[in-house]
Structures are given as C-alpha cells and as structure tokens.
Design a protein around this motif. Structure first.
Motif, PDB file in Angstrom:
ATOM      1  N   UNK A   1       0.738  -1.332   0.027  1.00 54.38           N
ATOM      2  CA  UNK A   1      -0.034  -0.053   0.110  1.00 54.38           C
ATOM      3  C   UNK A   1       0.821   1.211   0.083  1.00 54.38           C
ATOM      4  N   UNK A   2       2.028   1.039   0.400  1.00 50.39           N
ATOM      5  CA  UNK A   2       2.985   2.385   0.506  1.00 50.39           C
ATOM      6  C   UNK A   2       3.581   2.582  -0.995  1.00 50.39           C
ATOM      7  N   UNK A   3       3.373   1.659  -1.899  1.00 55.83           N
ATOM      8  CA  UNK A   3       4.437   1.843  -2.998  1.00 55.83           C
ATOM      9  C   UNK A   3       3.469   2.013  -4.295  1.00 55.83           C
ATOM     10  N   UNK A   4       2.271   2.867  -3.870  1.00 64.21           N
ATOM     11  CA  UNK A   4       1.309   3.358  -5.013  1.00 64.21           C
ATOM     12  C   UNK A   4       1.931   4.346  -5.830  1.00 64.21           C
ATOM     13  N   UNK A   5       2.984   5.395  -5.175  1.00 70.12           N
ATOM     14  CA  UNK A   5       3.602   6.610  -5.659  1.00 70.12           C
ATOM     15  C   UNK A   5       2.494   7.556  -6.328  1.00 70.12           C
ATOM     16  N   UNK A   6       1.219   7.622  -5.329  1.00 71.57           N
ATOM     17  CA  UNK A   6       0.451   8.557  -5.887  1.00 71.57           C
ATOM     18  C   UNK A   6      -0.248   8.513  -7.248  1.00 71.57           C
ATOM     19  N   UNK A   7      -0.376   7.142  -7.718  1.00 76.03           N
ATOM     20  CA  UNK A   7      -1.048   6.798  -9.050  1.00 76.03           C
ATOM     21  C   UNK A   7      -2.628   6.590  -8.668  1.00 76.03           C
ATOM     22  N   UNK A   8      -3.247   7.495  -9.099  1.00 78.28           N
ATOM     23  CA  UNK A   8      -4.887   7.463  -9.061  1.00 78.28           C
ATOM     24  C   UNK A   8      -5.362   6.575  -9.459  1.00 78.28           C
ATOM     25  N   UNK A   9      -4.492   5.650 -10.537  1.00 72.92           N
ATOM     26  CA  UNK A   9      -5.405   4.702 -11.250  1.00 72.92           C
ATOM     27  C   UNK A   9      -4.752   3.050 -10.712  1.00 72.92           C
ATOM     28  N   UNK A  10      -4.160   3.310  -9.470  1.00 72.44           N
ATOM     29  CA  UNK A  10      -4.012   1.873  -9.058  1.00 72.44           C
ATOM     30  C   UNK A  10      -4.281   1.871  -7.526  1.00 72.44           C
TER      31      UNK A  10
ATOM     32  N   UNK B   1     -12.292  -3.543   1.748  1.00 71.97           N
ATOM     33  CA  UNK B   1     -13.385  -3.579   0.694  1.00 71.97           C
ATOM     34  C   UNK B   1     -14.027  -1.815   0.678  1.00 71.97           C
ATOM     35  N   UNK B   2     -14.017  -0.993   1.747  1.00 67.28           N
ATOM     36  CA  UNK B   2     -14.620  -0.018   1.336  1.00 67.28           C
ATOM     37  C   UNK B   2     -13.846   0.824   0.575  1.00 67.28           C
ATOM     38  N   UNK B   3     -12.335   0.876   0.610  1.00 68.23           N
ATOM     39  CA  UNK B   3     -11.462   1.266  -0.275  1.00 68.23           C
ATOM     40  C   UNK B   3     -11.715   0.922  -1.719  1.00 68.23           C
ATOM     41  N   UNK B   4     -11.862  -0.355  -1.997  1.00 66.10           N
ATOM     42  CA  UNK B   4     -12.250  -0.831  -3.307  1.00 66.10           C
ATOM     43  C   UNK B   4     -13.558  -0.131  -3.763  1.00 66.10           C
ATOM     44  N   UNK B   5     -14.510  -0.062  -2.813  1.00 69.86           N
ATOM     45  CA  UNK B   5     -15.915   0.580  -3.246  1.00 69.86           C
ATOM     46  C   UNK B   5     -15.607   1.989  -3.975  1.00 69.86           C
ATOM     47  N   UNK B   6     -14.702   2.669  -2.998  1.00 71.37           N
ATOM     48  CA  UNK B   6     -14.697   4.201  -3.124  1.00 71.37           C
ATOM     49  C   UNK B   6     -14.047   4.365  -4.513  1.00 71.37           C
ATOM     50  N   UNK B   7     -12.840   3.413  -4.733  1.00 67.03           N
ATOM     51  CA  UNK B   7     -12.006   3.540  -5.995  1.00 67.03           C
ATOM     52  C   UNK B   7     -12.779   3.269  -7.184  1.00 67.03           C
ATOM     53  N   UNK B   8     -13.877   2.218  -7.383  1.00 65.49           N
ATOM     54  CA  UNK B   8     -14.347   1.801  -8.179  1.00 65.49           C
ATOM     55  C   UNK B   8     -15.570   3.235  -8.542  1.00 65.49           C
ATOM     56  N   UNK B   9     -16.005   3.468  -7.557  1.00 63.53           N
ATOM     57  CA  UNK B   9     -17.253   4.558  -7.530  1.00 63.53           C
ATOM     58  C   UNK B   9     -16.414   5.659  -8.266  1.00 63.53           C
ATOM     59  N   UNK B  10     -15.181   6.144  -7.795  1.00 64.69           N
ATOM     60  CA  UNK B  10     -14.714   7.455  -8.338  1.00 64.69           C
ATOM     61  C   UNK B  10     -14.067   7.136  -9.727  1.00 64.69           C
ATOM     62  N   UNK B  11     -13.592   6.033 -10.094  1.00 66.30           N
ATOM     63  CA  UNK B  11     -12.787   6.013 -11.306  1.00 66.30           C
ATOM     64  C   UNK B  11     -13.758   5.454 -12.285  1.00 66.30           C
ATOM     65  N   UNK B  12     -14.464   4.291 -12.253  1.00 65.99           N
ATOM     66  CA  UNK B  12     -15.409   3.759 -13.251  1.00 65.99           C
ATOM     67  C   UNK B  12     -16.699   4.525 -12.960  1.00 65.99           C
ATOM     68  N   UNK B  13     -17.112   5.376 -12.076  1.00 62.95           N
ATOM     69  CA  UNK B  13     -18.310   6.018 -12.177  1.00 62.95           C
ATOM     70  C   UNK B  13     -17.965   7.378 -12.944  1.00 62.95           C
ATOM     71  N   UNK B  14     -16.685   7.756 -12.993  1.00 62.14           N
ATOM     72  CA  UNK B  14     -16.592   8.905 -14.014  1.00 62.14           C
ATOM     73  C   UNK B  14     -16.285   8.484 -15.312  1.00 62.14           C
TER      74      UNK B  14
END
Length: 450
Positions: free
Chosen positions: A331-340, A359-372
């Motif tokens: 989780x510390x190695x995402x390098x601020x990549x909003x797509x990962x 799973x709440x992070x998964x929900x928010x990620x999908x809602x933000x990314x695929x939702x847009x």
C-alpha cells in the motif's frame, strides 16, 4: 549367540539410549519412508497407471485439483476440476455453488467424456470426491439439463462401497441440489447445448474397473472417476518406498515444487540425492516462473471491462488495463498513482481478514474511477489469481453491475442477499474455472456487503 558362543548376555544386547525412544526411532523411519524422493517415484508409478486408464477408455485426462495434477503429464492434461472430498463426507453431502465445474461440459461434448483423476492416502480405495461428490454433481447436471432423460437421473455410486442408508440419503438430497443450481439463474439452455448428452459414471482404480465393459457411446458422455494410487493397508515402511496418495498435501513436503515443474524435470529430480533436492527445486521453480511471465488476464463475463489474474509485473504494468487493484500489493508503493489501488493484504486466511477491512477502499476506488468513465478496464489481482482477487471482484460486481453486466452506480445496495451474491459469484467461476475463493474470503465479502 553371544560372543562366547552361548546365549547373549545383557551386555550383548543393544537398547536405544534414553535420548532415542522407540517412538522416536519409528518416527524417523516413517519420515525416511516418506522422503521427497519416494514421493516422486510413487507419483511417477501412479501416473503410468492413470495414462493406461486414459488409453483404455480413449478419453482425455482431467485433474481434480490440487492432488490430481501430480499424476498427469501437462502435455496430456485436458483440464482441471475442483470437487471437494468434504462435499462427499458422510452426513455433509453437498453440491457446491461456488465450484460449479461447468468447464467440463464442453470438454465432455468434444471428447465423449473424460477421466477425472484424484487420489487419497493410506487405507482408502478412493477419495470421497470420486465416490460421492462427483456422482452427486453428475446427477444434478443430468436432472437440471435433461429433465426428460429420466433413466440418467438416479445418482450413480460405486459398487458395494457405501451402505444402503447412505445411498438412500444421498439420493433424497439430489432434487434440493438441483433447485440450488437452478436458483443461480444461469442459462440452462446454453449449458445443455454445451454438454449435448447426459452423463454416465464409471470408476477405475487398481482393484477394479466398474462397470467392466462400459465405454463411451452415442447416447451419453462417460465420466471415469480414477483413483491413481493403489490401496496400502500397512505402514509406509512396509511398501518398499511406495506411498499411497503421494501427491496429497504437497504444501507439507514438496518445498514449493509444482506438478508442471515436476513433469518437466523428472530425470534431473530422480538423479539428485535427497539432501540436495530443496535447493534444486528452488532453482527449477525460479526458472519456470520466468518462462511463464506475461500471462493474460481473464475477462469476467457478462461484464466487458472487469479482468482477473495473478499478480504479474508484466501484466500489471503493461498499460493494457486502465485501472489496477492489487490485493497483495504494498500500500505504500502506489506512488500517488490514482489509477492503481494496492490493498496490502497478507496471504491465505490473514489476507481474507485484511480484505474485509479494505473493501470500503475498493468500493470508493471503483465508484470514483469507473463512475466517472464506465468504459475503463479494471484488472484485479492477487498472489494466486484465485482467492482475494475473486473476493474483491465479487464485491465490485455485487455493488456496481446489473444483470446485463453493465456498470450501474445507482443499484440498490440494500437488496443484496446471499442468493444474489451466489449468482454474481457464478459469473466469476464460470469465466475463470481456476478461481477458487476460500470460505474465509467469501465470509469477508458477505459480511461487508450485508
């Protein structure tokens, strides 16, 4: 006789020292008999029998994973199945809605059936998966897909193996299993077309072939349930190094060796002394992984943008997928990549608990990314590509994908039930037949969704 030519004296007799008890000596002998070398030789012997069975019936070989793959050369392996022996345990008979094994239907139609290979440890003729779990599955398929072919509806069980009471109790449960299968809302017409004809069951082991004269035919597909190892009644030390069910529980003895690596390197493994095998196996596994790098991910139908695979840098970093969720990624190695999104889950059961918290992070990620932008592709991965990634995908599909497989952020989250979750899980296991989420992973997803 003693050293003086008379009966032995007390001094002539050798007793184990206090530090080496008889039980310790027997344990040492047993461990020696169960050496990696003996296991690999036993697997090779049993593999020869399995291939003879395939030739006898002119049918392709299917491994009941994980044990069955040890006995089948990869160049003759037509597929894999996942039937659990626990679904055949006395009083626990079941039809698994999370291990549907529907990949066997088109394979059976193509070849007229198959030989399903498994094994069991010392003392038993065959594992419960072969004696009960698969016969139950065949009866469910026959009744659900061919309701008018009533001669194939009774559950077929091995001869003189179970008691009449157990046979009757199993038979009485089949109709309820059929209803559970139908409740998944799969396309039964499509599945019927994939299979084509009802299934007949036969058994092959070192004691007998039953029925003796049964072969594939125009009116049915033949499933031969083959127990690879010969039955051993005594202790391991009594068999001259042969081990019944040598491929069982390989996590405990194989040092990471897998069936494909074993079959590709039989000669060098046989020619290596026991103490050098762990280092050799480590080397062979590393070489094999390098050869297999860059595997393709699997699309989860009926969606058009959700994919699953094991964690593989060549796939994850290929830019082929717009979005990536790596369940085991740091989780510390995402390098601020909003797509990962890296969830940082551990492996196995600990990972299932970690997933529930993520799973709440998964929900928010999908809602933000695929939702847009619902046209974006999403790859979900984990170490195995079978467990945590399937759990994360299941949570995504249940929350955001309608019956047509389209993204729909307005879905009613309050209407999610256990049956709804089973139906969505069927999408995943039907698309990728190697997916096998653990009970603890599914419990974590259920707890989050409900």
């Amino acid at each position: 006789m003693g050293s003086s030519g008379t009966y032995p004296t007390l001094e002539d007799l050798h007793f184990p020292s206090a530090q080496t008890s008889i039980s310790q000596t027997l344990s040492s002998l047993r461990q020696s008999a169960l050496s990696v070398s003996n296991r690999l030789r036993s697997i090779e012997t049993d593999g020869a029998f399995v291939h003879e069975v395939a030739e006898h019936y002119s049918l392709p070989l299917v491994a009941n994973e994980r044990c069955g793959s040890w006995y089948i050369s990869p160049d003759t392996k037509a597929g894999s199945a996942y039937f659990k022996s626990t679904d055949g345990h006395t009083g626990q008979w079941d039809f698994s809605c999370r291990r549907l094994n529907l990949q066997l239907l088109p394979l059976a139609r193509q070849y007229g059936g198959c030989v399903i290979v498994d094994s069991t440890r010392r003392g038993k003729l065959m594992p419960d998966a072969l004696s009960k779990t698969i016969p139950i599955w065949c009866a469910v398929m026959n009744r659900a897909l061919f309701p008018k072919e009533t001669m194939y509806h009774p559950v077929a069980l091995p001869p003189n193996y179970l008691g009449k009471s157990e046979e009757s109790q199993i038979e009485n449960r089949i109709d309820s299993f059929v209803q559970s299968f139908k409740a998944l809302n799969l396309d039964l017409d499509h599945l019927r077309e994939q299979l084509g004809k009802p299934i007949r069951v036969a058994w092959a082991n070192h004691d007998y072939f039953h029925p003796t004269d049964l072969q594939k035919a125009d009116t049915y597909h033949l499933f031969v349930l083959c127990s690879a190892s010969k039955r051993v009644h005594g202790a391991e030390m009594s068999e001259g190094g042969y081990i019944q069910g040598a491929g069982d529980d390989s996590e405990g003895w194989a040092h990471g060796l897998t069936p494909p690596v074993f079959w590709a390197n039989q000669d060098v493994l046989k020619g290596t002394v026991e103490e050098d095998l762990p280092d050799l196996i480590t080397q062979l596994i590393s070489e094999f992984k390098q050869q297999r790098a860059g595997q393709e991910a699997t699309l989860i139908s009926p969606t058009r943008n959700l994919f699953i695979s094991s964690t593989d840098p060549t796939v994850n970093n290929s830019n082929k997928y717009d979005l990536v969720i790596d369940c085991n990624g740091d989780a510390a190695a995402e390098l601020e990549n909003p797509k990962r999104l890296n969830l940082g889950c551990a492996s196995a059961k600990l990972g299932s608990r970690d997933l529930r918290k993520s799973l709440d992070k998964v929900r928010d990620f999908v809602n933000d990314q695929i939702g847009s932008d619902s046209s974006q592709s999403l790859l979900v991965t984990c170490d195995t590509g079978k467990d945590l990634s399937a759990g994360a995908l299941l949570a995504i599909i249940c929350q955001f994908y309608n019956d047509s497989g389209e993204f729909d952020a307005s879905m009613n989250k309050n209407s999610i039930s256990k049956q709804f979750i089973r139906q969505r899980l069927a999408w995943i296991v039907s698309s990728n037949h190697n997916v096998n989420p653990s009970r603890s992973t599914l419990q974590s997803v259920n707890a989050f969704l409900m």
